[in-house]
Scaffold this motif. Structure first.
Motif, PDB file in Angstrom:
ATOM      1  N   GLU A  66       0.807  -1.315   0.111  1.00  0.00           N
ATOM      2  CA  GLU A  66      -0.051  -0.023  -0.072  1.00  0.00           C
ATOM      3  C   GLU A  66       0.818   1.267  -0.068  1.00  0.00           C
ATOM      4  O   GLU A  66       0.267   2.533  -0.164  1.00  0.00           O
ATOM      5  CB  GLU A  66      -1.069  -0.051   1.097  1.00  0.00           C
ATOM      6  N   ARG A 117      -1.044   1.031 -10.248  1.00  0.00           N
ATOM      7  CA  ARG A 117      -1.734  -0.145 -10.709  1.00  0.00           C
ATOM      8  C   ARG A 117      -3.137  -0.029 -10.190  1.00  0.00           C
ATOM      9  O   ARG A 117      -4.266  -0.150 -11.037  1.00  0.00           O
ATOM     10  CB  ARG A 117      -1.357  -1.535 -10.082  1.00  0.00           C
ATOM     11  N   LYS A 118      -3.553   0.387  -8.912  1.00  0.00           N
ATOM     12  CA  LYS A 118      -4.897   0.823  -8.647  1.00  0.00           C
ATOM     13  C   LYS A 118      -5.434   2.052  -9.506  1.00  0.00           C
ATOM     14  O   LYS A 118      -6.415   1.738  -9.738  1.00  0.00           O
ATOM     15  CB  LYS A 118      -4.795   1.234  -7.140  1.00  0.00           C
ATOM     16  N   GLU A 119      -4.772   2.889  -9.524  1.00  0.00           N
ATOM     17  CA  GLU A 119      -5.017   4.087 -10.391  1.00  0.00           C
ATOM     18  C   GLU A 119      -5.352   3.833 -11.763  1.00  0.00           C
ATOM     19  O   GLU A 119      -6.380   4.039 -12.274  1.00  0.00           O
ATOM     20  CB  GLU A 119      -4.001   5.249 -10.207  1.00  0.00           C
ATOM     21  N   LYS A 140      -8.588   1.402 -12.174  1.00  0.00           N
ATOM     22  CA  LYS A 140      -9.805   2.237 -11.967  1.00  0.00           C
ATOM     23  C   LYS A 140     -10.146   3.337 -13.285  1.00  0.00           C
ATOM     24  O   LYS A 140     -11.278   3.829 -13.039  1.00  0.00           O
ATOM     25  CB  LYS A 140      -9.965   2.932 -10.634  1.00  0.00           C
TER      26      LYS A 140
END
Length: 283
Positions: A134, A142-144, A147
């Protein structure tokens, strides 16, 4: 000189005070130990005859920053892929090349798989990603990206983070970028990274542009790495076709670019062709 370098490498590997502490049991035993310690597990799947495996053992695994981080945050296991439970692990996790590095979370779930040797900086970056996902820039990027609407700018931003962190996923996403947006601008730093990672044909117009741009010679190591990439890709093509003429044409085309790099003790083109032919016929 080569023998001296090898001797020094061996000396460093035996005298270094900082190195990753590896378990030498089975994967099951290591997973249980990691679970009890509430730590992720790092597994180096190797073979005794593997050159890149030995190179990692003599460099990345004894890097002080790497060893300090891995010893503090991981249980680590060296697993011979050809002995004991090695073949079973190879089959279960689809391993067909050495070294392959496996990462498991503290619950025993596979969290990462890297095929091929990594340099110290890459190994450290991957370790930080697994141990502290995190807070890792790759994890956040990657999260950005996942989504996002996955437009060109989104993928480009993600590729930049992967490149900045020398992440093992760069090859995959650079290839995706190149497939979707093949008209690269080599003056753009990110698209230059995409080109270097994803284009392997020395005849491609982008390759010709790259090789003939004198500015690229400023980073001689990168320039030579790209030439080597062309050599390896063409060699595989020639071997698959069992046609040395494919390899010969490539050497004739690219040898002048090697000469531009002022490589020490570079043989003549005829001598080099003879060497390459011998290697081609004997492998």
């Amino acid at each position: 000189m080569k023998l001296i370098v090898l001797a020094l490498t061996a000396l460093v590997s035996t005298c270094s005070f900082g190195q990753i502490t590896f378990e030498h049991g089975t994967l099951k035993e290591a997973l249980e130990k990691a679970k009890q310690a509430k730590k992720p597990l790092f597994v180096d799947v190797y073979a005794t005859w593997c050159g890149p495996c030995k190179q990692m053992a003599a460099t990345a695994f004894i890097d002080p920053e790497v060893s300090k981080f891995y010893n503090a945050n991981f249980v680590s296991l060296k697993l011979d892929g050809e002995k004991n439970d090695g073949p079973e692990v190879m089959t279960k996790y689809g391993i067909n090349a050495y070294p392959t590095l496996l990462y498991f979370d503290a619950s025993g779930n596979l969290a990462g798989k890297v095929v091929g040797a990594m340099q110290a900086k890459q190994l450290l970056s991957k370790g930080v990603e697994i141990a502290n996902p995190e807070s890792n820039p790759v994890f956040l990027a990657r999260k950005e990206y996942l989504k996002s609407k996955k437009k060109q700018a989104d993928l480009k931003a993600y590729v930049k983070v992967l490149s900045d962190n020398q992440h093992d996923s760069l090859t995959k996403y650079a290839a995706e970028y190149y497939q979707k947006f093949p008209k690269l601008n080599l003056a753009d730093p990110v698209e230059l990274v995409v080109f270097k990672s994803a284009e392997h044909d020395y005849k491609n117009p982008l390759s010709i542009q790259y090789l003939n741009d004198e500015k690229n010679l400023a980073d001689k190591d990168e320039y030579l790495n790209k030439i080597n990439d062309y050599f390896m890709a063409t060699y595989q093509q020639a071997k698959a076709a069992n046609d040395f003429e494919i390899m010969k044409s490539m050497v004739v085309e690219l040898f002048p670019y090697l000469q531009k790099c002022n490589v020490p003790n570079l043989p003549s083109m005829d001598e080099y062709l003879e060497y390459v032919k011998t290697q081609f016929e004997n492998q």
